[in-house]
Write a protein that holds these residues in place. Structure first.
Motif, PDB file in Angstrom:
ATOM      1  N   HIS A   1      48.947  24.384  51.192  1.00  0.00           N
ATOM      2  CA  HIS A   1      48.166  25.403  51.887  1.00  0.00           C
ATOM      3  C   HIS A   1      48.966  26.691  52.022  1.00  0.00           C
ATOM      4  N   VAL A   2      49.236  27.341  50.898  1.00  0.00           N
ATOM      5  CA  VAL A   2      49.964  28.605  50.911  1.00  0.00           C
ATOM      6  C   VAL A   2      48.957  29.755  50.878  1.00  0.00           C
ATOM      7  N   LEU A   3      49.000  30.602  51.900  1.00  0.00           N
ATOM      8  CA  LEU A   3      48.100  31.760  52.013  1.00  0.00           C
ATOM      9  C   LEU A   3      46.633  31.341  51.977  1.00  0.00           C
ATOM     10  N   THR A   4      46.301  30.280  52.676  1.00  0.00           N
ATOM     11  CA  THR A   4      44.902  29.873  52.842  1.00  0.00           C
ATOM     12  C   THR A   4      44.572  29.846  54.329  1.00  0.00           C
ATOM     13  N   ARG A   5      43.309  30.138  54.645  1.00  0.00           N
ATOM     14  CA  ARG A   5      42.875  30.186  56.044  1.00  0.00           C
ATOM     15  C   ARG A   5      41.619  29.326  56.214  1.00  0.00           C
ATOM     16  N   SER A   6      41.657  28.433  57.197  1.00  0.00           N
ATOM     17  CA  SER A   6      40.489  27.613  57.496  1.00  0.00           C
ATOM     18  C   SER A   6      39.555  28.307  58.476  1.00  0.00           C
ATOM     19  N   HIS A   7      40.113  29.171  59.314  1.00  0.00           N
ATOM     20  CA  HIS A   7      39.333  29.846  60.350  1.00  0.00           C
ATOM     21  C   HIS A   7      39.342  31.349  60.090  1.00  0.00           C
TER      22      HIS A   7
ATOM     23  N   ARG B   1      65.466  29.092  51.445  1.00  0.00           N
ATOM     24  CA  ARG B   1      64.949  28.187  52.466  1.00  0.00           C
ATOM     25  C   ARG B   1      63.485  28.492  52.787  1.00  0.00           C
ATOM     26  N   LEU B   2      63.169  29.787  52.885  1.00  0.00           N
ATOM     27  CA  LEU B   2      61.793  30.162  53.175  1.00  0.00           C
ATOM     28  C   LEU B   2      60.865  29.744  52.045  1.00  0.00           C
ATOM     29  N   ALA B   3      61.292  29.939  50.782  1.00  0.00           N
ATOM     30  CA  ALA B   3      60.466  29.540  49.636  1.00  0.00           C
ATOM     31  C   ALA B   3      60.227  28.039  49.635  1.00  0.00           C
ATOM     32  N   THR B   4      61.256  27.272  49.969  1.00  0.00           N
ATOM     33  CA  THR B   4      61.110  25.812  50.012  1.00  0.00           C
ATOM     34  C   THR B   4      60.135  25.404  51.108  1.00  0.00           C
ATOM     35  N   ARG B   5      60.248  26.036  52.258  1.00  0.00           N
ATOM     36  CA  ARG B   5      59.346  25.691  53.363  1.00  0.00           C
ATOM     37  C   ARG B   5      57.905  26.097  53.063  1.00  0.00           C
ATOM     38  N   MET B   6      57.737  27.183  52.324  1.00  0.00           N
ATOM     39  CA  MET B   6      56.378  27.559  51.923  1.00  0.00           C
ATOM     40  C   MET B   6      55.784  26.487  51.022  1.00  0.00           C
ATOM     41  N   ALA B   7      56.577  25.987  50.078  1.00  0.00           N
ATOM     42  CA  ALA B   7      56.096  24.944  49.173  1.00  0.00           C
ATOM     43  C   ALA B   7      55.732  23.670  49.929  1.00  0.00           C
ATOM     44  N   LEU B   8      56.463  23.389  51.022  1.00  0.00           N
ATOM     45  CA  LEU B   8      56.223  22.170  51.798  1.00  0.00           C
ATOM     46  C   LEU B   8      55.179  22.370  52.898  1.00  0.00           C
ATOM     47  N   GLY B   9      54.748  23.632  53.096  1.00  0.00           N
ATOM     48  CA  GLY B   9      53.727  23.891  54.099  1.00  0.00           C
ATOM     49  C   GLY B   9      54.266  24.006  55.509  1.00  0.00           C
ATOM     50  N   ARG B  10      55.576  24.275  55.666  1.00  0.00           N
ATOM     51  CA  ARG B  10      56.159  24.413  57.002  1.00  0.00           C
ATOM     52  C   ARG B  10      56.863  25.759  57.145  1.00  0.00           C
ATOM     53  N   TRP B  11      56.342  26.761  56.463  1.00  0.00           N
ATOM     54  CA  TRP B  11      57.040  28.035  56.387  1.00  0.00           C
ATOM     55  C   TRP B  11      57.013  28.831  57.681  1.00  0.00           C
ATOM     56  N   THR B  12      55.994  28.648  58.538  1.00  0.00           N
ATOM     57  CA  THR B  12      55.944  29.422  59.783  1.00  0.00           C
ATOM     58  C   THR B  12      56.991  28.960  60.782  1.00  0.00           C
ATOM     59  N   GLN B  13      57.676  27.840  60.490  1.00  0.00           N
ATOM     60  CA  GLN B  13      58.727  27.349  61.372  1.00  0.00           C
ATOM     61  C   GLN B  13      60.089  27.923  61.013  1.00  0.00           C
ATOM     62  N   ASP B  14      60.152  28.775  59.995  1.00  0.00           N
ATOM     63  CA  ASP B  14      61.436  29.306  59.560  1.00  0.00           C
ATOM     64  C   ASP B  14      62.033  30.199  60.645  1.00  0.00           C
ATOM     65  N   PRO B  15      63.333  30.031  60.966  1.00  0.00           N
ATOM     66  CA  PRO B  15      63.947  30.818  62.049  1.00  0.00           C
ATOM     67  C   PRO B  15      64.057  32.305  61.760  1.00  0.00           C
TER      68      PRO B  15
END
Length: 308
Positions: free
Chosen positions: A206-212, A233-247
């Motif tokens: 779910h990269v750059l997708t919005r449900s609402h 690190r940010l690119a990896t987290r985007m691929a895994l769908g946890r990118w908004t948690q990046d510090p």
């Protein structure tokens, strides 16, 4: 359902299809839609044709073109009772994907035949409308480069564009801007700031997708630093769908936002189209300001009320 078809023949997907307007109109009619008018032409008069289509006795404006075509339609239809139906003929098709419109053209037209009209939010910055996001910094510069070279992209072109993206994120100097989220400006140095109409989804794939699309808020994503390891690190987290948690990524949910800068002009990307805008940039959200056509869902999300 009565529709008007507006075709931008200068968009990349239609540039080599001289009979695209007739072809698309025939497909719409075959799907059971009443095509009241076909307004063909190139990008030079797209705004005028959108306004002309808006004033016709139709329910829906079907757009055939890229991001610029959809933006022109949105600007003409905001606040009216006419709905927008974007055919997926652009490079990214972000709005079509968020509306769950099939990327295959024939499947998209078939889906329109059994669709519903819903209302979605519209973002605005200094009078310019956007339906998905507005980006500053590296993304805006890369989008301009992609647009200049889009006719020669091909597989190798996209590969080079990807490499250029990584290099730019590392080498491009950060912007120094002020973000006023409602309590006075905070200053930061950032290489990329994204202002989205509502928040992006998290989760694998779910990269750059919005449900609402109608929560009535802007979501601001701002990078703090992008040296090589934080970028990886940010690119990896985007691929895994946890990118908004990046510090190194700030996230804010607001109804309005002001971006200040010492620069005379800021390069801003609005739904893939770049333009230079004089700061301060005043962002606002227009709740449920645009009606759109989307494939009928078995269990619609409660936030998207049927506006038909």
């Amino acid at each position: 359902m009565k529709v008007a078809l507006v075709v931008n023949s200068s968009s990349g997907a239609l540039m080599h299809r001289p009979d695209a307007a007739v072809e698309l109109a025939d497909k719409l009619r075959a799907a059971g839609l009443e095509v009241e008018a076909v307004l063909g032409g190139d990008s030079s008069d797209i705004v005028e044709r959108m306004i002309q289509a808006r004033d016709l006795p139709v329910d829906v404006i079907v757009t055939a073109g890229g991001d610029g075509t959809i933006a022109a339609a949105a600007a003409a239809l905001v606040g009216t009772d006419k709905a927008l139906a974007p055919l997926p003929l652009g490079t990214m098709n972000l709005l079509a994907k968020d509306l769950k419109i099939p990327v295959d053209l024939d499947a998209a037209i078939a889906a329109f035949a059994d669709a519903e009209i819903v209302s979605i939010d519209v973002g605005e910055v200094n009078g310019h409308k956007f339906l998905c996001n507005s980006m500053l910094g590296v993304p805006a510069r890369l989008a301009e480069r992609r647009e200049r070279n889009r006719l020669q992209m091909g597989l190798m072109g996209w590969w080079k564009h990807g490499l250029a993206t990584l290099k730019a994120m590392y080498r491009y100097p950060p912007m120094r801007v002020g973000l006023d989220l409602g309590d006075g400006p905070i200053f930061l140095r950032s290489k990329a700031i994204v202002v989205a109409d509502n928040a992006y989804d998290e989760g694998f794939g779910h990269v750059l997708t919005r449900s609402h699309l109608d929560r009535g808020e802007l979501t601001v994503y701002a990078t703090r630093r992008l040296s090589i390891w934080p970028l990886a690190r940010l690119a990896t987290r985007m691929a895994l769908g946890r990118w908004t948690q990046d510090p190194d990524l700030e996230t804010h949910h607001v109804r309005s936002l002001i971006v200040t800068s010492r620069r005379k002009l800021l390069r801003v990307m609005l739904d893939g189209e770049t333009r230079l805008i004089r700061p301060p940039l005043r962002f606002i959200i227009l709740p449920k300001a645009l009606k759109v056509l989307r494939p009928r869902q078995i269990a619609p999300a409660p936030e998207l009320e049927d506006a038909a």
